[in-house]
Design an enzyme around this catalytic site. Structure first.
Site, PDB file in Angstrom:
ATOM      1  N   SER A   1     -34.238  80.924 -77.997  1.00 34.43           N
ATOM      2  CA  SER A   1     -33.221  80.699 -76.974  1.00 34.43           C
ATOM      3  C   SER A   1     -32.265  81.885 -76.992  1.00 34.43           C
ATOM      4  O   SER A   1     -31.333  81.936 -77.792  1.00 34.43           O
ATOM      5  CB  SER A   1     -32.468  79.392 -77.259  1.00 34.43           C
ATOM      6  OG  SER A   1     -33.327  78.284 -77.143  1.00 34.43           O
ATOM      7  N   LEU A   2     -32.508  82.831 -76.104  1.00 34.96           N
ATOM      8  CA  LEU A   2     -31.777  84.101 -76.119  1.00 34.96           C
ATOM      9  C   LEU A   2     -30.499  84.003 -75.292  1.00 34.96           C
ATOM     10  O   LEU A   2     -29.394  84.149 -75.808  1.00 34.96           O
ATOM     11  CB  LEU A   2     -32.701  85.197 -75.589  1.00 34.96           C
ATOM     12  CG  LEU A   2     -32.315  86.647 -75.819  1.00 34.96           C
ATOM     13  CD1 LEU A   2     -32.032  86.923 -77.288  1.00 34.96           C
ATOM     14  CD2 LEU A   2     -33.420  87.562 -75.299  1.00 34.96           C
ATOM     15  N   HIS A   3     -30.645  83.842 -73.989  1.00 33.11           N
ATOM     16  CA  HIS A   3     -29.568  83.529 -73.050  1.00 33.11           C
ATOM     17  C   HIS A   3     -28.515  84.623 -72.869  1.00 33.11           C
ATOM     18  O   HIS A   3     -27.572  84.441 -72.093  1.00 33.11           O
ATOM     19  CB  HIS A   3     -28.863  82.223 -73.430  1.00 33.11           C
ATOM     20  CG  HIS A   3     -29.794  81.076 -73.644  1.00 33.11           C
ATOM     21  ND1 HIS A   3     -30.865  80.819 -72.809  1.00 33.11           N
ATOM     22  CD2 HIS A   3     -29.843  80.122 -74.617  1.00 33.11           C
ATOM     23  CE1 HIS A   3     -31.517  79.755 -73.250  1.00 33.11           C
ATOM     24  NE2 HIS A   3     -30.939  79.320 -74.347  1.00 33.11           N
TER      25      HIS A   3
ATOM     26  N   GLU B   1     -30.901  71.726 -83.506  1.00 31.34           N
ATOM     27  CA  GLU B   1     -31.502  73.025 -83.834  1.00 31.34           C
ATOM     28  C   GLU B   1     -32.585  72.768 -84.880  1.00 31.34           C
ATOM     29  O   GLU B   1     -32.288  72.506 -86.046  1.00 31.34           O
ATOM     30  CB  GLU B   1     -30.430  73.982 -84.364  1.00 31.34           C
ATOM     31  CG  GLU B   1     -30.937  75.226 -85.071  1.00 31.34           C
ATOM     32  CD  GLU B   1     -31.954  76.032 -84.273  1.00 31.34           C
ATOM     33  OE1 GLU B   1     -33.104  76.131 -84.736  1.00 31.34           O
ATOM     34  OE2 GLU B   1     -31.597  76.544 -83.201  1.00 31.34           O
TER      35      GLU B   1
ATOM     36  N   CYS C   1     -23.327  75.598 -78.467  1.00 24.76           N
ATOM     37  CA  CYS C   1     -23.580  76.443 -77.294  1.00 24.76           C
ATOM     38  C   CYS C   1     -22.791  75.890 -76.105  1.00 24.76           C
ATOM     39  O   CYS C   1     -22.850  74.698 -75.811  1.00 24.76           O
ATOM     40  CB  CYS C   1     -25.067  76.487 -76.980  1.00 24.76           C
ATOM     41  SG  CYS C   1     -26.055  77.199 -78.318  1.00 24.76           S
TER      42      CYS C   1
ATOM     43  N   SER D   1     -38.378  75.694 -80.605  1.00 25.95           N
ATOM     44  CA  SER D   1     -37.356  76.532 -79.977  1.00 25.95           C
ATOM     45  C   SER D   1     -36.131  76.610 -80.880  1.00 25.95           C
ATOM     46  O   SER D   1     -35.653  75.592 -81.378  1.00 25.95           O
ATOM     47  CB  SER D   1     -36.961  75.950 -78.615  1.00 25.95           C
ATOM     48  OG  SER D   1     -35.932  76.708 -78.020  1.00 25.95           O
TER      49      SER D   1
ATOM     50  N   CYS E   1     -24.428  73.691 -73.195  1.00 23.04           N
ATOM     51  CA  CYS E   1     -25.319  72.590 -73.576  1.00 23.04           C
ATOM     52  C   CYS E   1     -24.550  71.287 -73.766  1.00 23.04           C
ATOM     53  O   CYS E   1     -23.580  71.233 -74.530  1.00 23.04           O
ATOM     54  CB  CYS E   1     -26.055  72.948 -74.866  1.00 23.04           C
ATOM     55  SG  CYS E   1     -27.204  71.666 -75.415  1.00 23.04           S
TER      56      CYS E   1
ATOM     57  N   GLU F   1     -32.611  61.207 -77.998  1.00 21.49           N
ATOM     58  CA  GLU F   1     -33.381  61.172 -76.758  1.00 21.49           C
ATOM     59  C   GLU F   1     -34.675  61.965 -76.906  1.00 21.49           C
ATOM     60  O   GLU F   1     -34.733  62.948 -77.639  1.00 21.49           O
ATOM     61  CB  GLU F   1     -32.549  61.741 -75.603  1.00 21.49           C
ATOM     62  CG  GLU F   1     -31.361  60.874 -75.237  1.00 21.49           C
ATOM     63  CD  GLU F   1     -30.430  61.513 -74.220  1.00 21.49           C
ATOM     64  OE1 GLU F   1     -29.766  60.749 -73.486  1.00 21.49           O
ATOM     65  OE2 GLU F   1     -30.360  62.752 -74.154  1.00 21.49           O
TER      66      GLU F   1
ATOM     67  N   CYS G   1     -33.191  70.966 -69.046  1.00 23.28           N
ATOM     68  CA  CYS G   1     -32.738  71.858 -70.113  1.00 23.28           C
ATOM     69  C   CYS G   1     -31.218  71.873 -70.218  1.00 23.28           C
ATOM     70  O   CYS G   1     -30.511  72.113 -69.246  1.00 23.28           O
ATOM     71  CB  CYS G   1     -33.260  73.271 -69.834  1.00 23.28           C
ATOM     72  SG  CYS G   1     -32.839  74.455 -71.104  1.00 23.28           S
TER      73      CYS G   1
END
Length: 358
Positions: free
Chosen positions: A223-225, A170, A120, A201, A123, A91, A342
Site C-alpha cells: 500500500s504505497l499511496h 495491518e 492512515c 497487503s 482509512c 468484517e 477499499c
C-alpha cells in the site's frame, strides 16, 4: 479444549496420533470433514466410529464467530459483520467476478486485526484504533463461515478462488498468527489455497516483508499511496516511519517466484496525490521492480477529509504511468454502497448499537 481452527494440519495429526492413539488417516478424515465439507458438528462425521467421535468431542472444539449482519451491495459484493468469542467485531467481504466460462468466482477479503494501529488518514478502520490481533483460528474462520454461506464444499470446483488480506488491520504486524493462518490455508488436505491465490497487503512493515519473502506463502502487495516521503508522512504518518527509499530497496531484494510480481496499490486522493507530476515521481520510484500498479480512486467515507479524483485526473495519471512503462490497472471498487470498498471497512454497527461490547 483445543480449537481445531487454530492449529495446522501437522499439529492436528500429531494430536490425533499421540493423544487419541489413532492412525494418521483418521486425522485426514476429520480435517477434510471440517475444511472441505464444512461440517463442524463432530457427531455428523459419519465415517468415524462412535468411540472416536466421543474422544474427539472431549478433546477439541470448533469456534466459529457469530454472524451479526450480512449486507449485499447492488454489484453483488457481500459484507459480513462478525462477533468473536470475546465480543470484538470484525468484517470480511466477498467480492464476486465472472470467469471466462461464465462461472461466479469469489475473492474474499480477510481481516487480520480488530481495528488498526497504522492511522492512515484516508482509512475508516483507522478511526477505530487498535484493539487486538486476531488468532490464526479467527482469521481462517472467516473463510470457513463464507464457505458455509456459499455452500462451497466441492474441493475440485471452489467458489472462493482468491484470498486477499486487505480487510481490517495491518497483517504484517500480526506476523506470527498470519503465518499460522497461511499454513492452514495452504493445507492440501483442507482448503488448498496456493501462494499465487493469496495476497498479503501491507503498509510497508520491513521485517514482515522479509519474512514473507523467505517463506513464500503468499504474494505481496504494498500500500504505497504516495510518490515521495514527505507526502507519505502526511497521509500515512505511522507507515512513513519506514523510509520510502529503504522500503523500495527492500523490495528490490524480494524473492519472487516465476511469473510472480509485486503489486503496488496507489489510492488516488483528489487534489492530494493525483497530479501528472506525482505520476512521474511514482514511475521513477518503482521502475526497477518487477511489479504492477493498481490505481484505486478514493471512495468517500463519512468523516474523512478527502475527495474522489476527477475522471480527467485519473486518466492523465494512468497515461503518464503507461508512457513510463509501468503496468497500470485502474481498479473498479466494489461494495461502495455498503461501505465495503477499499478504505471503508469499519464496524459502524458499534455506533448504531445502544450497548457496549467492551
Amino acid at each position: 479444549m483445543i480449537n481445531l481452527l487454530n492449529i495446522t494440519y501437522p499439529e492436528f495429526e500429531s494430536l490425533i496420533v499421540t493423544t487419541l492413539q489413532e492412525k494418521t488417516y483418521r486425522a485426514m478424515q476429520i480435517w477434510q470433514w471440517v475444511w472441505q465439507k464444512q461440517i463442524t458438528d463432530i457427531e455428523s462425521m459419519t465415517n468415524l466410529p462412535q468411540k472416536i467421535r466421543a474422544s474427539l468431542t472431549a478433546l477439541i472444539k470448533i469456534n466459529l464467530p457469530e454472524i451479526v449482519t450480512i449486507q449485499q451491495s447492488s454489484d453483488g459484493t457481500k459484507k459480513f459483520l462478525l462477533r468473536l468469542s470475546d465480543g470484538a467485531l470484525i468484517e470480511t467481504v466477498l467480492i464476486p467476478s465472472i470467469d471466462k466460462a461464465g462461472n461466479i468466482r469469489i475473492t474474499q477479503c480477510l481481516s487480520s486485526q480488530v481495528g488498526c494501529s497504522m492511522g492512515c488518514t484516508f482509512c475508516s478502520t483507522a478511526t477505530m484504533g487498535f484493539i487486538r490481533n486476531l488468532t490464526a483460528g479467527e482469521i481462517v474462520s472467516q473463510v470457513l463461515l463464507a464457505k458455509l454461506h456459499l455452500n462451497d464444499n466441492k474441493p475440485d470446483k471452489p467458489i472462493i478462488r482468491n484470498i486477499v488480506f486487505m480487510g481490517m488491520g495491518e497483517p504484517l504486524l500480526n506476523l506470527t498468527e498470519l503465518t499460522r493462518a497461511l499454513h492452514i490455508l495452504h493445507s492440501e488436505k483442507g482448503l488448498n489455497f496456493s501462494a499465487r491465490r493469496i495476497t498479503v497487503s501491507t503498509c510497508g512493515i520491513k521485517k514482515g516483508i522479509q519474512a514473507l519473502s523467505e517463506n513464500g506463502l503468499a504474494f505481496l502487495a504494498l500500500s504505497l499511496h504516495a510518490s515521495n516521503q514527505e507526502l507519505r508522512s502526511t497521509i500515512m504518518p505511522k507507515a512513513a516511519k519506514w523510509d520510502l527509499k529503504e522500503l523500495i530497496d527492500t523490495l528490490k531484494n524480494y524473492s519472487l517466484k516465476k511469473r510472480e510480481k509485486i503489486t503496488f496499490e496507489y489510492l488516488l486522493l483528489g487534489g492530494i496525490n493525483d497530479s501528472p507530476e506525482h505520476a512521474k515521481e511514482l514511475a521513477k520510484l518503482i521502475t526497477d521492480i518487477k511489479g504492477k500498479l493498481n490505481l484505486i480512486p478514493y471512495n468517500p467515507a463519512q468523516g474523512q477529509p478527502y475527495l474522489k479524483p476527477t475522471e480527467e485526473n485519473i486518466l492523465k495519471f494512468q497515461k503518464v504511468l503507461w508512457s513510463k512503462g509501468i503496468v497500470t490497472i485502474l481498479r473498479k471498487s466494489k461494495g461502495q454502497d455498503i461501505n465495503a470498498a477499499c478504505g471503508q471497512l469499519k464496524t459502524t454497527y458499534l455506533s448504531q448499537s445502544s450497548s457496549t461490547i467492551y
